[in-house]
Enzyme design. Structure first.
Site, short mmCIF file in Angstrom:
data_model
loop_
_atom_site.label_atom_id
_atom_site.label_comp_id
_atom_site.label_asym_id
_atom_site.label_seq_id
_atom_site.Cartn_x
_atom_site.Cartn_y
_atom_site.Cartn_z
N SER A 21 7.55 3.05 -3.77
CA SER A 21 8.59 3.21 -4.79
C SER A 21 8.06 2.78 -6.17
CB SER A 21 9.86 2.46 -4.41
OG SER A 21 9.65 1.07 -4.52
N HIS A 114 3.98 -8.66 -7.35
CA HIS A 114 4.26 -9.47 -6.17
C HIS A 114 5.74 -9.87 -6.19
CE1 HIS A 114 3.33 -12.08 -2.82
NE2 HIS A 114 4.07 -13.01 -3.40
#
Ligand code: GAR
Length: 194
Positions: A21, A114
Protein backbone atom coordinates in the site's frame (compact mmCIF):
# COMPACT_ATOMS: atom_id res chain seq x y z
CA UNK A 1 26.79 7.23 -7.07
CA UNK A 2 25.94 9.88 -9.66
CA UNK A 3 25.58 13.38 -8.21
CA UNK A 4 21.94 14.47 -7.99
CA UNK A 5 21.74 17.83 -9.71
CA UNK A 6 19.39 20.25 -11.41
CA UNK A 7 15.65 19.86 -11.80
CA UNK A 8 15.56 16.43 -13.37
CA UNK A 9 13.46 13.76 -11.70
CA UNK A 10 15.20 11.40 -9.32
CA UNK A 11 14.96 7.74 -10.25
CA UNK A 12 13.66 5.72 -7.36
CA UNK A 13 13.38 2.00 -6.67
CA UNK A 14 10.87 0.74 -4.11
CA UNK A 15 11.51 -2.53 -2.27
CA UNK A 16 8.46 -4.46 -1.06
CA UNK A 17 7.57 -7.86 0.38
CA UNK A 18 3.80 -7.76 0.79
CA UNK A 19 0.68 -5.85 0.01
CA UNK A 20 2.42 -2.70 -1.11
CA UNK A 21 0.00 0.00 0.00
CA UNK A 22 2.94 2.36 0.60
CA UNK A 23 4.28 1.51 -2.85
CA UNK A 24 0.88 2.27 -4.39
CA UNK A 25 0.75 5.55 -2.51
CA UNK A 26 4.25 6.58 -3.62
CA UNK A 27 3.30 5.81 -7.23
CA UNK A 28 0.31 8.13 -6.86
CA UNK A 29 2.58 10.88 -5.55
CA UNK A 30 5.12 10.35 -8.31
CA UNK A 31 2.43 11.27 -10.85
CA UNK A 32 1.59 14.55 -9.15
CA UNK A 33 2.39 17.80 -10.89
CA UNK A 34 5.78 19.08 -9.68
CA UNK A 35 6.80 15.65 -8.38
CA UNK A 36 10.58 15.42 -8.15
CA UNK A 37 10.76 11.66 -8.50
CA UNK A 38 9.90 8.79 -10.76
CA UNK A 39 9.55 5.17 -9.65
CA UNK A 40 11.44 3.16 -12.24
CA UNK A 41 11.80 -0.15 -10.48
CA UNK A 42 10.22 -2.33 -7.83
CA UNK A 43 12.20 -5.07 -6.13
CA UNK A 44 10.67 -7.89 -4.12
CA UNK A 45 11.98 -10.96 -2.35
CA UNK A 46 8.48 -12.43 -2.65
CA UNK A 47 7.03 -13.37 -6.03
CA UNK A 48 3.55 -13.47 -4.48
CA UNK A 49 3.68 -9.96 -3.05
CA UNK A 50 0.31 -8.39 -3.86
CA UNK A 51 1.96 -5.02 -4.31
CA UNK A 52 3.65 -6.26 -7.49
CA UNK A 53 0.31 -5.81 -9.27
CA UNK A 54 0.73 -2.05 -9.03
CA UNK A 55 3.95 -2.34 -11.02
CA UNK A 56 2.11 -4.02 -13.87
CA UNK A 57 -0.68 -1.47 -13.77
CA UNK A 58 1.73 1.47 -14.01
CA UNK A 59 4.32 -0.08 -16.27
CA UNK A 60 7.05 -0.10 -13.66
CA UNK A 61 9.83 -2.67 -14.11
CA UNK A 62 9.77 -5.34 -11.45
CA UNK A 63 12.40 -7.75 -10.30
CA UNK A 64 11.84 -10.73 -8.00
CA UNK A 65 14.97 -11.60 -6.07
CA UNK A 66 15.70 -15.07 -4.75
CA UNK A 67 16.96 -14.51 -1.23
CA UNK A 68 18.30 -18.00 -0.47
CA UNK A 69 21.79 -16.58 -0.65
CA UNK A 70 21.96 -12.97 0.53
CA UNK A 71 25.28 -12.22 -1.21
CA UNK A 72 23.94 -13.35 -4.57
CA UNK A 73 20.63 -11.65 -3.92
CA UNK A 74 22.26 -8.29 -3.25
CA UNK A 75 24.56 -8.68 -6.23
CA UNK A 76 21.48 -9.17 -8.40
CA UNK A 77 19.74 -6.21 -6.84
CA UNK A 78 22.77 -3.98 -7.47
CA UNK A 79 22.81 -5.06 -11.09
CA UNK A 80 19.16 -4.13 -11.49
CA UNK A 81 19.62 -0.80 -9.74
CA UNK A 82 22.46 0.04 -12.07
CA UNK A 83 20.47 -1.00 -15.13
CA UNK A 84 17.60 1.29 -14.15
CA UNK A 85 19.98 4.11 -13.08
CA UNK A 86 18.47 4.19 -9.60
CA UNK A 87 19.58 7.07 -7.39
CA UNK A 88 17.47 6.53 -4.28
CA UNK A 89 15.82 3.51 -2.64
CA UNK A 90 12.59 3.49 -0.63
CA UNK A 91 11.97 0.42 1.50
CA UNK A 92 8.23 -0.04 1.94
CA UNK A 93 7.40 -3.16 3.92
CA UNK A 94 10.55 -4.91 2.69
CA UNK A 95 11.10 -7.73 5.18
CA UNK A 96 14.76 -8.44 4.51
CA UNK A 97 17.81 -6.88 6.13
CA UNK A 98 20.29 -5.20 3.82
CA UNK A 99 23.97 -5.90 4.44
CA UNK A 100 26.43 -3.27 5.53
CA UNK A 101 28.19 -3.58 2.23
CA UNK A 102 25.02 -2.83 0.31
CA UNK A 103 24.07 0.11 2.51
CA UNK A 104 27.54 1.65 2.08
CA UNK A 105 27.00 1.71 -1.69
CA UNK A 106 23.89 3.86 -1.25
CA UNK A 107 25.00 5.96 1.70
CA UNK A 108 22.15 8.24 2.84
CA UNK A 109 20.21 7.13 -0.22
CA UNK A 110 18.07 4.40 1.39
CA UNK A 111 14.91 5.33 3.25
CA UNK A 112 12.63 3.09 5.29
CA UNK A 113 9.23 3.44 6.90
CA UNK A 114 8.64 1.71 10.20
CA UNK A 115 5.32 1.48 12.07
CA UNK A 116 6.45 2.75 15.47
CA UNK A 117 7.88 5.81 17.13
CA UNK A 118 11.50 4.81 16.76
CA UNK A 119 13.74 4.26 18.67
CA UNK A 120 10.91 2.44 20.43
CA UNK A 121 9.79 -0.94 19.09
CA UNK A 122 12.30 -1.83 16.40
CA UNK A 123 11.75 -5.06 14.50
CA UNK A 124 8.52 -7.02 14.25
CA UNK A 125 5.14 -7.09 16.10
CA UNK A 126 5.39 -3.43 16.97
CA UNK A 127 1.65 -2.87 17.47
CA UNK A 128 1.22 -5.86 19.80
CA UNK A 129 4.14 -4.63 21.88
CA UNK A 130 2.51 -1.20 22.07
CA UNK A 131 -0.75 -2.82 23.34
CA UNK A 132 1.08 -5.11 25.79
CA UNK A 133 3.03 -2.22 27.24
CA UNK A 134 -0.11 -0.05 27.51
CA UNK A 135 1.54 2.76 25.56
CA UNK A 136 -0.47 5.98 25.29
CA UNK A 137 1.04 6.85 21.92
CA UNK A 138 2.45 5.11 18.90
CA UNK A 139 3.10 6.20 15.33
CA UNK A 140 5.36 5.80 12.36
CA UNK A 141 8.84 6.88 11.39
CA UNK A 142 10.65 7.48 8.13
CA UNK A 143 14.40 7.13 8.60
CA UNK A 144 17.64 6.60 6.71
CA UNK A 145 18.74 2.98 6.67
CA UNK A 146 21.91 2.27 8.60
CA UNK A 147 23.72 -0.96 9.38
CA UNK A 148 21.71 -1.46 12.60
CA UNK A 149 18.08 -2.55 12.25
CA UNK A 150 15.59 0.37 12.34
CA UNK A 151 18.27 2.65 13.77
CA UNK A 152 19.31 5.17 11.11
CA UNK A 153 18.80 8.93 11.40
CA UNK A 154 15.13 9.88 11.69
CA UNK A 155 13.75 12.04 8.88
CA UNK A 156 10.15 12.48 10.05
CA UNK A 157 7.72 10.96 12.54
CA UNK A 158 3.98 11.06 13.12
CA UNK A 159 2.52 10.34 16.53
CA UNK A 160 -0.98 8.92 17.09
CA UNK A 161 -2.95 8.32 20.27
CA UNK A 162 -3.51 4.76 21.46
CA UNK A 163 -6.90 4.18 23.10
CA UNK A 164 -7.63 1.89 26.03
CA UNK A 165 -9.66 -0.60 23.97
CA UNK A 166 -7.26 -0.61 20.99
CA UNK A 167 -6.15 -3.87 19.40
CA UNK A 168 -2.97 -4.27 17.40
CA UNK A 169 -5.10 -4.51 14.21
CA UNK A 170 -6.90 -1.26 14.91
CA UNK A 171 -3.61 0.50 15.64
CA UNK A 172 -2.01 -0.96 12.49
CA UNK A 173 -4.85 0.41 10.33
CA UNK A 174 -4.69 3.88 11.84
CA UNK A 175 -0.92 4.00 11.56
CA UNK A 176 -0.93 2.80 7.95
CA UNK A 177 -3.14 5.77 7.03
CA UNK A 178 -0.55 8.04 8.63
CA UNK A 179 2.27 6.23 6.82
CA UNK A 180 0.62 7.17 3.54
CA UNK A 181 0.79 10.83 4.54
CA UNK A 182 4.24 10.69 6.10
CA UNK A 183 6.31 8.81 3.51
CA UNK A 184 5.71 11.25 0.61
CA UNK A 185 6.36 14.21 2.92
CA UNK A 186 9.62 12.73 4.20
CA UNK A 187 10.68 11.82 0.68
CA UNK A 188 10.02 15.37 -0.46
CA UNK A 189 12.17 16.67 2.38
CA UNK A 190 15.02 14.36 1.36
CA UNK A 191 14.75 15.24 -2.33
CA UNK A 192 14.89 18.97 -1.58
CA UNK A 193 18.10 18.42 0.39
CA UNK A 194 19.89 16.56 -2.42
C1 GAR B 1 3.93 -0.96 6.82
O1 GAR B 1 3.17 -0.80 7.98
C2 GAR B 1 5.39 -0.67 7.09
O2 GAR B 1 5.58 0.37 8.01
C3 GAR B 1 5.84 -1.98 7.67
O3 GAR B 1 5.23 -2.96 6.87
C4 GAR B 1 3.98 -2.44 6.40
C5 GAR B 1 3.95 -2.60 4.90
O4 GAR B 1 2.68 -2.27 4.41
N1 GAR B 1 7.27 -2.10 7.64
C6 GAR B 1 7.97 -2.70 8.58
O5 GAR B 1 7.47 -3.25 9.54
C7 GAR B 1 9.47 -2.68 8.36
N2 GAR B 1 10.16 -2.91 9.56
P1 GAR B 1 2.46 -2.11 2.85
O6 GAR B 1 3.04 -3.35 2.19
O7 GAR B 1 0.95 -2.03 2.69
O8 GAR B 1 3.16 -0.86 2.41
Amino acid sequence: MPKLIGTKKINIAVFISGKGSNFKNLIKHSFKKNSKFRISLVISNNSKAKGLNYAKKHNISKKIINYENIKKAEKNILKELKKSKIELICLAGFMRILSNNFIKKFKKKILNIHPSLLPKYKGLDTHQKVVDNKEKYSGCTVHYVSSKLDSGKIIMQKKIKVFRNDTSDKIAKRILKQEHLLYPKALKKVLISL
